[in-house]
Enzyme design. Structure first.
Site, PDB file in Angstrom:
ATOM      1  N   LYS A  84       2.548  12.002   4.590  1.00  0.00           N
ATOM      2  CA  LYS A  84       3.773  11.583   5.275  1.00  0.00           C
ATOM      3  C   LYS A  84       4.702  12.786   5.463  1.00  0.00           C
ATOM      4  O   LYS A  84       5.282  12.969   6.535  1.00  0.00           O
ATOM      5  CB  LYS A  84       4.478  10.466   4.478  1.00  0.00           C
ATOM      6  CG  LYS A  84       3.726   9.141   4.552  1.00  0.00           C
ATOM      7  CD  LYS A  84       4.245   8.110   3.547  1.00  0.00           C
ATOM      8  CE  LYS A  84       3.327   6.886   3.577  1.00  0.00           C
ATOM      9  NZ  LYS A  84       3.679   5.869   2.560  1.00  0.00           N
ATOM     10  N   ASP A 130      10.085   1.319   5.958  1.00  0.00           N
ATOM     11  CA  ASP A 130       8.824   0.656   5.612  1.00  0.00           C
ATOM     12  C   ASP A 130       8.873  -0.831   5.981  1.00  0.00           C
ATOM     13  O   ASP A 130       7.841  -1.505   5.970  1.00  0.00           O
ATOM     14  CB  ASP A 130       8.550   0.786   4.099  1.00  0.00           C
ATOM     15  CG  ASP A 130       7.447   1.789   3.800  1.00  0.00           C
ATOM     16  OD1 ASP A 130       6.707   2.149   4.736  1.00  0.00           O
ATOM     17  OD2 ASP A 130       7.321   2.193   2.627  1.00  0.00           O
ATOM     18  N   GLN A 138       7.448   4.826  -2.433  1.00  0.00           N
ATOM     19  CA  GLN A 138       5.981   4.713  -2.396  1.00  0.00           C
ATOM     20  C   GLN A 138       5.518   3.685  -3.429  1.00  0.00           C
ATOM     21  O   GLN A 138       5.864   3.779  -4.607  1.00  0.00           O
ATOM     22  CB  GLN A 138       5.356   6.095  -2.665  1.00  0.00           C
ATOM     23  CG  GLN A 138       3.847   6.131  -2.536  1.00  0.00           C
ATOM     24  CD  GLN A 138       3.361   5.855  -1.101  1.00  0.00           C
ATOM     25  OE1 GLN A 138       3.946   6.314  -0.129  1.00  0.00           O
ATOM     26  NE2 GLN A 138       2.285   5.093  -0.997  1.00  0.00           N
TER      27      GLN A 138
END
Ligand code: NAD
Length: 278
Positions: free
Chosen positions: A51, A118, A95
């Site tokens: 990422k 997200d 994450q």
């Protein structure tokens, strides 16, 4: 059979994002993404590295806050608060998975929904279910982009989703319902998985079990989307689908690697630009 080339599409999207970033920079705005990485999970480390690299490639500023496995929940919440208030940070992601002692819901709910790139915040999930503009989780959003690119019409199609997690299966189902598909969601307690997959026009699998979907479970001409990522004993990556045997009978299929994975990263960048423009 047509291979759904997620890597090629992701590259195309990233080129467009690069142009968007250049335009934003001309107006003295640099999109910024903050990533919180907790513990030493090797897969999480690889994903975060990818990422960060993708951000660099398109000119997005990114910062990774690394925290040890035994970190206190309060410290994570404080970091999120700082990122919520930081004007240079447009997107925040934590994450997953998190260590067992951390309350995942509490952490995800602490992220400002306007920076929730997200799309895991209940606010955004709720808006997605209502078919309102929202941040959509990157993996299912990437699958929708693949359908769009290859002009796969979803209206009235029977879609079977295998895997019902909050980050993959459930948002995928919401997107497909919003696109007027008929959706069947299967999970670990589904009685006869084959009975469901066999009658679907489109099978979307995100479970994490290599070889779960075999050739006899898919009808001729089906479209197969493989979201699963599994590291085999020989070190190679594989999806959840027995690709070699299923591919010849499909009309379209995604490979692993090179299918949904790169699209997930492209959608993260796209969501970060969207958050910046907000
Ligand atoms: P998860 O463990 O949260 O959810 C797994 C789901 O699969 C659950 O709903 C569970 O009930 C179901 N399941 C488990 N065993 C099953 C079985 N035998 N039959 C039917 N259903 C079964 O996992 P997740 O976070 O949703 O990830 C799923 C997979 O997708 C993993 O391989 C993960 O690495 C991959 N993934 C890939 C991307 C990508 O970018 N390609 C992104 C996210 C997740």
């Amino acid at each position: 059979m047509i291979l759904l080339d997620g890597k090629k599409l992701a590259n195309k999207i990233q080129e467009k994002i690069k142009e968007d970033v250049e335009l934003l920079k001309k107006g003295s705005i640099t999109p910024g993404l903050a990533v919180i990485l907790i513990g030493d999970d090797p897969a999480s480390r690889v994903y975060v590295k990818k990422k960060a690299e993708a951000c660099k490639e398109v000119g997005v500023y990114s910062v990774v806050h690394e925290m040890p496995e035994n970190i206190k929940e309060e410290t994570i919440l404080n970091t999120i608060k700082l990122m919520n208030e930081n004007e240079n940070i447009n997107g925040i992601l934590v994450q997953l998975p998190l260590p067992k002692h951390i309350n995942q819901t509490k952490i995800l709910e602490a992220i400002d929904p306007k920076k929730d790139v997200d799309g895991f915040h209940p606010f955004n999930m709720g808006r997605l279910c209502l078919d309102l503009d929202s941040f959509v989780p990157c993996t299912p959003l990437g699958v929708m982009e693949i359908f769009k690119e290859y002009q796969i019409d979803l209206k009235g199609k029977d879609v079977c989703i295998v895997g019902a997690s909050n980050i993959v299966g459930k948002p995928m189902a919401a997107l497909l319902i919003n696109a007027f598909a008929t959706v069947d969601i299967c999970h670990i307690y589904t009685k006869d998985l084959k009975e469901h997959t066999k009658r679907a026009d489109i099978v979307i699998v995100g479970v994490g079990k290599a070889g779960l979907i075999t050739e006899d479970m898919v009808k001729d001409g089906a479209i197969v989307i493989d979201i699963g990522i599994n590291r085999l004993d020989n070190g190679k990556l594989a999806g959840d689908v027995d690709f070699d045997n299923i591919a010849p009978k499909c009309s379209y299929i995604t490979p692993v690697p090179g299918g949904v994975g790169p699209m997930t990263i492209a959608m993260l960048l796209s969501n970060t630009i969207k958050a910046t423009k907000l």
